[in-house]
Design an enzyme around this catalytic site. Sequence first.
Site, PDB file in Angstrom:
ATOM      1  N   TYR A 231      -3.983   5.997  47.000  1.00 12.78           N
ATOM      2  CA  TYR A 231      -3.666   5.660  48.392  1.00 12.78           C
ATOM      3  C   TYR A 231      -3.284   6.875  49.221  1.00 12.78           C
ATOM      4  O   TYR A 231      -3.057   6.771  50.415  1.00 12.78           O
ATOM      5  CB  TYR A 231      -2.535   4.629  48.445  1.00 12.78           C
ATOM      6  CG  TYR A 231      -2.989   3.312  47.907  1.00 12.78           C
ATOM      7  CD1 TYR A 231      -3.131   3.142  46.532  1.00 12.78           C
ATOM      8  CD2 TYR A 231      -3.319   2.255  48.742  1.00 12.78           C
ATOM      9  CE1 TYR A 231      -3.582   1.951  46.008  1.00 12.78           C
ATOM     10  CE2 TYR A 231      -3.770   1.067  48.222  1.00 12.78           C
ATOM     11  CZ  TYR A 231      -3.902   0.919  46.857  1.00 12.78           C
ATOM     12  OH  TYR A 231      -4.360  -0.256  46.337  1.00 12.78           O
TER      13      TYR A 231
ATOM     14  N   LYS B 107      -1.469   2.795  33.115  1.00 10.99           N
ATOM     15  CA  LYS B 107      -2.755   2.874  32.407  1.00 10.99           C
ATOM     16  C   LYS B 107      -2.784   4.228  31.685  1.00 10.99           C
ATOM     17  O   LYS B 107      -3.763   4.973  31.730  1.00 10.99           O
ATOM     18  CB  LYS B 107      -3.872   2.732  33.455  1.00 10.99           C
ATOM     19  CG  LYS B 107      -5.256   2.590  32.913  1.00 10.99           C
ATOM     20  CD  LYS B 107      -5.514   1.290  32.193  1.00 10.99           C
ATOM     21  CE  LYS B 107      -6.852   1.349  31.488  1.00 10.99           C
ATOM     22  NZ  LYS B 107      -7.013   0.375  30.405  1.00 10.99           N
TER      23      LYS B 107
ATOM     24  N   ASP C 208      -4.023  -3.398  31.981  1.00  8.07           N
ATOM     25  CA  ASP C 208      -5.006  -4.484  31.761  1.00  8.07           C
ATOM     26  C   ASP C 208      -4.403  -5.615  30.913  1.00  8.07           C
ATOM     27  O   ASP C 208      -4.602  -6.793  31.195  1.00  8.07           O
ATOM     28  CB  ASP C 208      -6.303  -3.944  31.138  1.00  8.07           C
ATOM     29  CG  ASP C 208      -6.067  -2.911  30.068  1.00  8.07           C
ATOM     30  OD1 ASP C 208      -6.645  -1.832  30.147  1.00  8.07           O
ATOM     31  OD2 ASP C 208      -5.289  -3.189  29.147  1.00  8.07           O
TER      32      ASP C 208
ATOM     33  N   ASP D 134      -0.859  -3.078  43.497  1.00  7.04           N
ATOM     34  CA  ASP D 134      -1.666  -3.800  44.479  1.00  7.04           C
ATOM     35  C   ASP D 134      -2.354  -4.988  43.795  1.00  7.04           C
ATOM     36  O   ASP D 134      -2.267  -6.138  44.246  1.00  7.04           O
ATOM     37  CB  ASP D 134      -2.705  -2.834  45.055  1.00  7.04           C
ATOM     38  CG  ASP D 134      -3.284  -3.319  46.363  1.00  7.04           C
ATOM     39  OD1 ASP D 134      -2.902  -4.408  46.814  1.00  7.04           O
ATOM     40  OD2 ASP D 134      -4.136  -2.615  46.926  1.00  7.04           O
TER      41      ASP D 134
END
Length: 398
Positions: free
Chosen positions: A147, A214, A263, A287
């Site tokens: 972002y 992640k 995930d 998000d």
Amino acid sequence: MPEKITMGPTGALTVPDEPIIPFIEGDGTGVDIWPAAQKVLDAAAAKHGKRIAWKEVLAGEKAFNETGDWLPEDTVTTFREYLIGIKGPLTTPVGGGIRSLNVALRQILDLYVCLRPVRWFTGVPSPVKHPEKVDMVIFRENTEDIYAGLEVEEGTPEAKKLIELLRDAFKWEIRPDSGVGIKPISETGSKRLVRAAVKYAVDKDRKSVTLVHKGNIQKFTEGAFRNWGYDVVRDEFADVAVGWDDCGGKPGSKVLVKDAIADITLQQVLTRPDEFDVIATTNLNGDYLSDALAAQVGGIGIAPGGNINYVSGHGIFEATHGTAPKYAGQDKVNPGSVLLSGVMMFEHLGWDGAAADIVRALEATIADKVVTYDFARLMEGATEVKCSEFASAIVDRL
Ligand code: NAP
């Protein structure tokens, strides 16, 4: 007498009984949902001997039409001066020179936490069997990650230059017909986000904080976020919180800080929602997670949010949905998102009683099946009411 909210010497807000609070009505359905929410907020505050001196500031289409500017300097100055504000949804101007007004406000005021509580309200139609098991608070990092806007477009001289630089300096081979983005994750940004999340968990008697990342793939950004998070717990919260590896998953009376890959998290918030409490995560993960979770509790139209800098004291609470232009001015849509953002704002100001009253009254209204179109179409035997009538029904139940 109307007074400013100020930041006290200990870093806590000093809130007068009649604080001046700037608001942006919002574009599109903002004209419907803002007055409805304001009516409920005023009634709940009055019940507790408080009053809000609302101060309108302009942004979005209303600002552009009146001043020629999408985000007038005066608006930013006012938010800066009065610390706490609230806003309805804003149109993202196409070709207006600003990528997104929401992102611009977050960056200008360095509102580094995007706070999204996700819980189910009794009676709200939900796509899952046990929505009541979802009670999470997401701390999403708000200033970094993809972002940051560090992207070059495929085929441009900038992309060519960057691809060549990466090949020459790092021996990274990138296909020449690529667009390239950069994902910065800093120690400063990660630590202040996790610090806010752990402090919240301790203050609100929450059981755990999960660092969602992640890091198995993106070791030096997402993985570093995780490591810095655990460092903050060890260095700054050792008396009240403990990392999983430092206690073998047995935290005693302390807040447990654990971590999970993004995930798997998206699966487990569905299959084992009661194992998640406070979540601290990077911008993009946050998000995805906040929208997925909002859907799980049926709350897309009522999910609230806040953007906060706990150090400077600035905070802007906001409806998380967009302007829904096809419904604008019809007194139709659900005012729940901006209203519950107001509830978050009240909690942030320490007005817990008024906040709890609104939640109770909202639940009672939904339990009576008095709802706006979005819930009515998913509920049997509901009475569909207009946006303003829904607000009146909540006030009646306060
Ligand atoms: P949107 O305005 O969120 O609307 C998408 C759909 O969500 C609506 O058609 C409606 O569903 C439902 N919805 C939205 N608000 C609702 C409410 N208050 N009550 C009940 N249902 C509601 O998304 P969009 O159409 O993609 O975006 C429109 C504009 O909003 C764009 O300019 C976008 O940039 C902007 N935007 C602003 C913000 C913000 O200011 N925070 C956030 C997102 C988008 P149904 O059609 O099923 O009834």
